[in-house]
Design a protein around this motif. Structure first.
Motif, PDB file in Angstrom:
ATOM      1  N   SER A 172       0.811  -1.133   0.143  1.00 17.75           N
ATOM      2  CA  SER A 172       0.016  -0.288  -0.162  1.00 17.75           C
ATOM      3  C   SER A 172       1.011   1.380  -0.064  1.00 17.75           C
ATOM      4  CB  SER A 172      -0.776  -0.009   1.241  1.00 17.75           C
ATOM      5  OG  SER A 172      -1.606   1.275   1.227  1.00 17.75           O
ATOM      6  N   ASN A 173       0.403   2.277  -0.821  1.00 16.64           N
ATOM      7  CA  ASN A 173       1.204   3.558  -0.864  1.00 16.64           C
ATOM      8  C   ASN A 173       0.881   4.546   0.068  1.00 16.64           C
ATOM      9  OD1 ASN A 173       2.854   2.740  -3.152  1.00 16.64           O
ATOM     10  ND2 ASN A 173       1.319   3.124  -4.619  1.00 16.64           N
ATOM     11  N   GLU A 181       3.093  -0.501   7.169  1.00 15.99           N
ATOM     12  CA  GLU A 181       3.039  -0.741   5.743  1.00 15.99           C
ATOM     13  C   GLU A 181       3.297  -2.528   5.811  1.00 15.99           C
ATOM     14  OE1 GLU A 181       7.148  -0.316   6.585  1.00 15.99           O
ATOM     15  OE2 GLU A 181       5.548   1.292   6.582  1.00 15.99           O
ATOM     16  N   ASP A 184       0.116  -4.183   7.084  1.00 14.74           N
ATOM     17  CA  ASP A 184      -0.603  -4.167   6.029  1.00 14.74           C
ATOM     18  C   ASP A 184      -0.434  -5.421   4.690  1.00 14.74           C
ATOM     19  OD1 ASP A 184      -2.861  -2.212   4.468  1.00 14.74           O
ATOM     20  OD2 ASP A 184      -1.457  -3.113   3.067  1.00 14.74           O
ATOM     21  N   ARG A 188      -2.962  -8.213   3.415  1.00  8.45           N
ATOM     22  CA  ARG A 188      -3.560  -8.150   2.112  1.00  8.45           C
ATOM     23  C   ARG A 188      -2.909  -9.441   1.510  1.00  8.45           C
ATOM     24  NH1 ARG A 188      -1.935  -3.575  -1.562  1.00  8.45           N
ATOM     25  NH2 ARG A 188      -2.647  -2.448  -0.036  1.00  8.45           N
TER      26      ARG A 188
END
Length: 204
Positions: A172-173, A181, A184, A188
């Motif tokens: 994710s940006n 991150e 995350d 995902r």
């Protein structure tokens, strides 16, 4: 497998001060960050993606320890240092995504390794590869946490074949600054592909 999280009392880790010029001289048979074994073909073409910003000593120490490990395992590898130049809050995930895309413009790599600049391999038996075409979280235990195994985490050093990275749409940006991150990414990955493999029984 053992990793030190940049603590200068780790045994087996080279913490000598070394410049980029000295690194080039020491590992001069590599060309522009690339090395191909002279006598045997590696199973994978490996891209090492290192997100970076203003931590030059960490980077030189990592490279001075990482390159011998990769070469001793006869890896065909290219190292990409992805530097954030803009005067904005650091976004590690964005740099790793950019590194993935830029690496594929140069060659078709079969294995990507996303490597924090302050995670130093302490032994030569670190499996820097995408075993069985799967993704692995290598530093499941780190010196700074007394080598306690951590689950549901994908930070530090992560291996992943390109088709899996594309299947979960990369990192994710959205996360600026340090942290989350990696959490995350684990979530995902779990939602799309299931449990991530870790190097259990091997300390990092």
């Amino acid at each position: 497998m053992e990793y030190g999280c940049f603590s200068e009392d780790q045994p087996g880790v080279l913490f000598e001060n070394i410049t980029f010029e000295q690194l080039n001289k020491k590992y001069g048979d590599g060309v522009d960050g690339h090395f191909t074994p002279p006598t045997c073909a590696g199973r994978d073409k490996t891209a090492i993606i290192i997100p970076f910003r203003e931590r030059h000593r960490n980077l030189t120490i990592l490279l001075n320890n990482l390159i011998p490990v990769l070469r001793n395992r006869n890896k065909d590898f290219t190292i990409f240092v992805i530097e954030q130049d803009l005067d904005t809050t650091f976004n590690k995930a964005l740099l790793m995504n950019a590194g993935f895309k830029e690496a594929l413009k140069q060659d078709y790599f079969t294995c990507f390794i996303f490597h924090d600049v302050d995670y130093i391999p302490e032994t030569s038996n670190v499996p820097y590869e995408c075993l069985l075409n799967r993704s692995y979280h290598l530093p499941s235990a780190v010196s700074v946490f007394n080598y306690t195994v951590r689950y549901k985490f994908a930070g530090g050093v992560l291996t992943m074949p390109p088709h899996l990275f594309q299947a979960i749409n990369g990192f994710s940006n959205l996360y600026f600054g340090w942290g989350f991150e990696d959490n995350d990414m684990y979530r995902r990955y779990f939602l799309v592909l299931g449990l991530m493999n870790t190097t259990l029984g091997i300390s990092v």
